[in-house]
Every structure is written in C-alpha cells, then in structure tokens.
Design a protein around this motif. Structure first.
Motif, short mmCIF file in Angstrom:
data_model
loop_
_atom_site.label_atom_id
_atom_site.label_comp_id
_atom_site.label_asym_id
_atom_site.label_seq_id
_atom_site.Cartn_x
_atom_site.Cartn_y
_atom_site.Cartn_z
N HIS A 172 0.80 -1.22 0.00
CA HIS A 172 0.00 0.00 0.00
C HIS A 172 0.84 1.26 0.00
CE1 HIS A 172 1.00 -1.51 3.90
NE2 HIS A 172 0.87 -0.31 4.40
N THR A 173 2.13 1.14 0.27
CA THR A 173 2.98 2.33 0.31
C THR A 173 3.49 2.73 -1.06
OG1 THR A 173 4.76 0.82 0.83
CG2 THR A 173 3.82 2.04 2.65
N GLN A 174 3.26 1.89 -2.08
CA GLN A 174 3.80 2.21 -3.38
C GLN A 174 2.77 3.00 -4.18
OE1 GLN A 174 5.40 -1.59 -4.72
NE2 GLN A 174 7.29 -0.92 -3.74
N GLY A 175 2.95 4.33 -4.11
CA GLY A 175 1.99 5.26 -4.69
C GLY A 175 1.62 4.96 -6.13
N LEU A 211 1.76 2.17 -7.82
CA LEU A 211 0.99 0.93 -7.98
C LEU A 211 -0.44 1.11 -7.47
CD1 LEU A 211 3.58 -1.85 -7.06
CD2 LEU A 211 2.78 -1.13 -9.30
#
Lengths: 236, 455
Positions: free
Chosen positions: A129-132, A134
C-alpha cells in the motif's frame, strides 16, 4: 466468582461481535454480470481466494463465472489462476505478462457480457500500500471497470492475512482510499493467528469481514460469523 | 522501512536529549513511550517487557546520571540495546568447503519465499560471483514451479524442476546430485509455504532437511506479521532448525517488530532484508546500521559501500575538479545522474543520510523516477555544444530539444534553471559552505509536490 466471570465474558463477546459486524451487507450478485474486484498486499492469498469463490459460485450456486487475470506483473500469476479456473469450472481471460491490467479487466467483462456469464472476478497483482504508483494503477483499473460497466465493480474485496499485525489497519485505509473497499477476506485463519486487526478495521473504517479462508482446498472458504470470531479471540 | 517506529523513538529521544539533567521520572516517562512505540511496531509483548527493563536499569545506572550529557548517553544506550535486539553486528551465511553450499528456504504461505530465492540467487551471483542453482520443491501451490523457473532465469540461476508429480524430498535430493555433478557453487531449495501447525508438512520439511543436509536454513518472515510471529518462529525452529531470517516486504510501512521478536526469541539473526518489487531490492541486513537508522543517525556505511560498488573513482575525482573550477556542464550532470541512479532508487539513498529522516520536505518527497527519465531525455536531445553552454538554448533550439525528448519547452527551461541553481550551490560548497536542506531539495527536484500531479 465464576458465574460473574462467565457473564462478563459473554457480554465481552457480544460487544466484540458487534464491533466486528460494523457496516456489514451481503455480497450483491444481482447485477448482470456482477463484477468482483480482488485487491491486497503481496502474499495475502488473493488468487487462492478467487479460486475458492469461483468454485462456490459455480459448483454450489450454479452460476457461470469468468475470471480476469489482471495480475500481469508477478511471474506465473496467470498460470496459477488458470489452474484454479479449471478446478472451479470457470472461464479465464488473460493478457500478456506485463500488459496493462486495466485492459485485461476490460476484456474479462466484455467476454462475460458476450457469453452472458453471471459473475466476473478480477484478480490484481499484490502491491504494498505504500507504493503510490501501484496504488494509482489500481485506481485506474477500477475506473476502467466502471467505464466498461457503469456501477461496477459491485463488490471490492481486500484480502488480509490473519497473521498481519498492526499494519493491517494502514493497508485497509490506503486500499479503501484507492478503490472503495466493500469488505475484507480474512485469509489463513487455520493457523494460530486470530486476525484481531480486523476489529480495528471494522471499527475505524467501517469495513467488515465478509469471508474467511481456513485452508488450501476449494471448500475452505466460509462466511464470516462475528460471534464465532469473538469467541476465538478470547479463547486461549 | 521502520519509519513509524523510527519517528516515535526519535521524538521521545529528542525530548530526553534536550534536558541537561535527568530524574528517575524523566527516564520512566521515556521508557513508557519506548514501550508503546515497540508494541505498536508489533514487537512481541514479552520481548518489549524485557527490553525496556534492561534499558531502564542501564539508564538509571552510574554511567548516565553521573555523565555531563545524560540525554546523549541515553541515546547511546538505546542504540546499543536496539542493535543487540536485532542481532549485534551482521551475521553471514555458512558456506560449504567442498561441493555446493545448500540453502533451504522455509516459511508460511505468502511470506515471499519464491521471490526471496531468486533475489538471494541474484545477490550471491552479483556479490559473491557464485554459480547458483534453484530447486523447485513447491509442488502444491498452483504454478509455483513456473514462477520459480521465470524469476530464477531472470536472476541468472539454473532452475532444477521435475514438475509437480514428484515428491518434494526426492526432488531436493535429485537437485543436490545434479548440482554436484554440474559443479554449482550454491543450491537454493525453494519449499512450499506451510502453516507451522500442519504436522504433515512440517514433517516433510524435516525430511527434506535431513536428506539434503543444508548448510543454511533460512526462515522467510513477512515484515508485517503481528504477535503471532513468535509462535511461528518457535515451530519452525523445531522442524527446520533454521539458522537465520530473511525479512521480506520491508519496503512497506510495517514497523518490522515481528522480525525483531523472532531474533529475540529464537536467537537467530536476520541475515537478509528484501525491500522492493525488483530483484535487486535485496541486501544483507546489518543490525548495527539499522539501529542507527531507526534512531535517525543515518546509515553512512551502507551508502559508502553502495557508492564504492558503483562509482568509478577516477570519474569522481575528475568531477570534483570540475566542480571546483566551476566548469561543471550538463554533460557532467548527465554522467553523474546516471551513476547515482545505478545505486538504486533515490528514495532509498536519501534514507541513508544522517538527519534526513527528520527533514520533513525530504521525507515526504516521493522521488519520481520518471521525472529523472525525462531529465535524461532532455539532456540527451541536446548537442554537445548546448550541453556545455546551456545559455545558448533559446527559441527554436528549445523547441527542437522538447520535441526530441518528448517533453515541453517549459520543462527544458525548468531544467536549465535548476542546473543554474545547482552550479551556484556548487560554488558555495567549493568555498566550504554547506547548503541547507531547502536548497538540496530544490536542486534534486525532490521538493514535495501535490500527488495530483502524478499519473
């Protein structure tokens, strides 16, 4: 005083069960076709869950199911889904490895409409969820689905691994921001982990658990029972 | 990586650091905060209790209260204890003296074993010049073998597989024979994910271990695991007798407490950390460096090592001379940009600089790699003359460059402006002054931008 202890315990279970059922609504399959979107972090059990849902819908409810293999990133993800599709008796729509996931979702819905299928389940690549970028991609997939069939996806399910700790709440929050999550599938509950973090998810975000995964075979998917869950939390 | 934990500990410690004298109450308050921070990070509650107890005893001891700067002393103690909790100085894989080194990978479903196998293979190939083979012993999960074949090839490893009909124990034994025959340096055995309470599968793991006699057994642990991690680790310690831990998905915002607890409970060190989707996002784990990173003291050692691996020393000297003489051109900038990017994603590099964690504008900076691609494209569309003297770029030249690089004239202008600023900054630095954070942020284009600008 054991009698009072029991009463407190019963009341506690009641409260926990109430928290856990916040915002609960049945999965609505009335649309034609009904579109389910499966999202979640890597390794939480998305593809396996889709196999189980498809099996349940097709073998137990007699519905025709199309799966969309929109995980075009991980090596052999489509092969994995293909195997589940075969076991569950569902059709599979897939794209090239590395192709646009939105396009695969689009094709899957188109195929389902052409064949008059009842349900489309779209698998997506696991992503932190931290990979903006994606997460933006996921929002786009959802937008494409809505464009192809207004009102879809009718149910967006987030898979959460029962062993996940405090981080589960952040996962749910960010996925909900990106794709409007309707419910959680709590997977791997057959281990020793109890998945307590879903209480915080239901309480803070109003997203309830809808299904639980309790094993590796097709039948190992159950509806969520808040009272059973609360009982298990307090058991030692 | 560990960001949340790091934030809380840093806030608590800067509070302590600002005091000239510490009372027992001050220490108590700090311990409370540290305990909360660790619990929120999913560190096992028993581990937390023991950790804060030792910490408090040391903080109340002579060495702190009697010292001139008690706050600083407390920070030092927390750093030491945190390093100890994570396993002291880094541990290494045990290597075989004759024949292939056998590494057995085990873990729960979805912890990232297959990906970790490929990443480890690549790591050993690149850093140890090893010839690596992978054995595909996950015959249960659909398409697990296909996945290992694909990622294994990508990692430049040989993949030994017998499909899904053979017995995993037999596949492992056969793969070991083949690895010996073909004289591979390392054999990594991928196994199916299994629940620690699934007796049959745990027995199978024991049988694989007894059959291939691995030099190293690695337990793969998802950094997001909660309190359950300790029970899992204890069961695997029994069945697999693992020697070390590979911590995966550390690029998320999980606080990684699980891995810390595993070390504390089983005594097995974290050997490797996996930090991204790409195969290269995998490195040895250095507890001491990680501790100082969590406390905001930076990880300069890792940064230097990375730089040494990637940067050509002569080129760097040449560059430095140019900077001093203020002859730095866009061509040099391009070369430099390429070298820095070889070290990996910029956001990772920024995290290793001391004090960067505390710097807000850099922390939230989402370094957009595509932006850097565009910068490269713009410079590549310039003639050598233009690169040496960007001021000649006006009107039609600007348009040509924008067309050539697929950008807009405004972007070309912007780049030239940034480059000017950078030159100014270098003049400053050459005269011995350090730039402030705002200037660095402008120069690298990492000042925070509204998310809406991204695709």
């Amino acid at each position: 005083m054991p009698a009072d202890g029991e009463a407190v315990r019963a009341r506690l279970i009641e409260i926990l069960a109430e928290v856990a059922s916040a915002g609960w609504a049945p999965i609505d399959l009335s649309a034609e076709p009904a579109v389910l979107l499966m999202v979640g972090v890597n390794g939480t059990g998305k593809t396996t869950t889709i196999g189980k849902i498809a099996w349940h819908l097709s073998k137990e409810l007699g519905l025709s199911v199309v799966m969309g293999a929109a995980d075009t990133y991980r090596a052999a993800a489509a092969e994995q889904l293909a195997e589940w599709a075969e076991r569950a008796g569902a059709d599979l729509v897939r794209g090239q490895e590395g192709s646009d996931p939105g396009a695969v979702a689009f094709d899957a819905i188109e195929a389902a409409r052409a064949r008059g299928a009842d349900v489309v389940i779209v698998d997506t690549a696991g992503r932190l969820h931290t990979q903006g970028n994606l997460m933006d991609e996921l929002t786009k997939v959802r937008r494409v689905i809505d464009k192809q069939l207004p009102g879809a996806p009718h149910e967006t399910l987030l898979s959460i691994d029962a062993t996940t700790g405090q981080n589960g709440l952040r996962q749910a929050r960010i996925f909900a921001d990106a794709v409007e999550v309707d419910g959680v599938v709590l997977t791997k509950l057959d281990g020793t982990a109890k998945g307590g973090i879903v209480l915080a998810i239901a309480d803070e975000l109003g997203i309830p658990v809808k299904l639980i995964g309790v094993g590796e075979t097709l039948e190992d998917l159950r509806p969520f029972d808040p009272t059973d869950f609360a009982n298990a939390l307090l058991a030692d | 990586m560990f960001d949340q934990l790091s934030d809380r500990l840093q806030a608590t410690l800067s509070e302590v650091r600002s005091r000239g004298k510490l009372s027992e109450d001050d220490v108590d308050a700090a311990m409370r905060e540290i305990r909360l921070a660790l619990l929120e990070a999913d560190v096992n509650f028993k581990v937390v209790k023991a950790f804060t107890k030792t910490l408090k005893e040391r903080c109340l001891g002579e060495e702190v209260l009697g010292s001139l700067d008690p706050g600083q002393q407390v920070v030092k103690i927390v750093n030491e204890e945190l390093t100890g909790l994570m396993g002291g100085t880094g541990s290494e894989l045990a290597l075989s003296t004759s024949g292939p080194t056998v590494i057995l990978m085990a873990g729960l479903q979805g912890s990232g074993k297959t990906t970790a196998c490929a990443k480890l293979a690549r790591h050993l190939r690149e850093n140890g010049k090893k010839d690596v083979a992978l054995a595909a012993c996950d015959v249960y999960r659909p398409a697990a073998v296909d996945q290992l074949v694909t990622v294994g090839k990508r990692a430049g490893a040989h993949v030994y597989e017998q499909g899904t009909d053979a017995d995993p124990v037999e596949i492992a034994a056969w793969a070991l024979d083949r690895a010996r025959e073909e004289r591979r340096d390392v054999l990594i055995v991928d196994t199916a994910g299994r629940l620690h309470i699934d007796q049959d599968l745990m027995d199978e793991l024991t049988r694989i271990r007894k059959r291939v006699k691995p030099h190293d057994v690695l337990l793969v642990v998802d950094a997001m695991t909660g309190q359950d991690a300790v029970g899992v680790a204890e069961s695997f310690a029994e069945a697999a007798e693992f020697d070390g831990v590979v911590m995966t998905k550390l690029d998320g915002d999980a606080r990684g407490g699980a891995a810390l607890s595993v070390k504390a409970v089983t005594g097995k060190p974290i050997l490797f950390a996996s930090t991204g989707e790409k195969l290269e996002a995998f490195d040895r784990f250095h507890p001491d460096r990680m501790a100082s990173r969590i406390l905001g003291m930076g990880d300069v050692l890792s940064l230097i090592e990375k730089a040494e691996q990637q940067i050509d020393e002569d080129a760097a000297k040449d560059l430095e001379a140019k900077m001093r003489r203020n002859q730095f051109t866009l061509e040099d900038f391009l070369q430099q940009l390429k070298q820095v990017r070889k070290m990996g994603p910029l956001s990772g590099i920024l995290g290793m600089l001391p004090g960067m964690g505390a710097m807000k504008q850099l922390k939230n900076a989402d370094v957009d790699e595509a932006e850097l691609d565009r910068v490269e494209a713009i410079i590549l569309s310039m003639t050598p003359e233009e690169r040496a003297n960007p001021h000649m770029i006006k009107g039609s030249r600007r348009k040509r460059i924008a067309n050539g690089s697929g950008t807009r004239p405004q972007s070309v202008n912007q780049l030239i402006k940034q480059f000017d600023q950078m030159r100014k900054l270098m003049r400053h630095m050459a005269s011995g002054k350090m730039p402030d954070a705002q200037q660095i942020a402008q120069m690298t284009g990492t000042a925070p931008r509204p998310r809406a600008r991204r695709r």
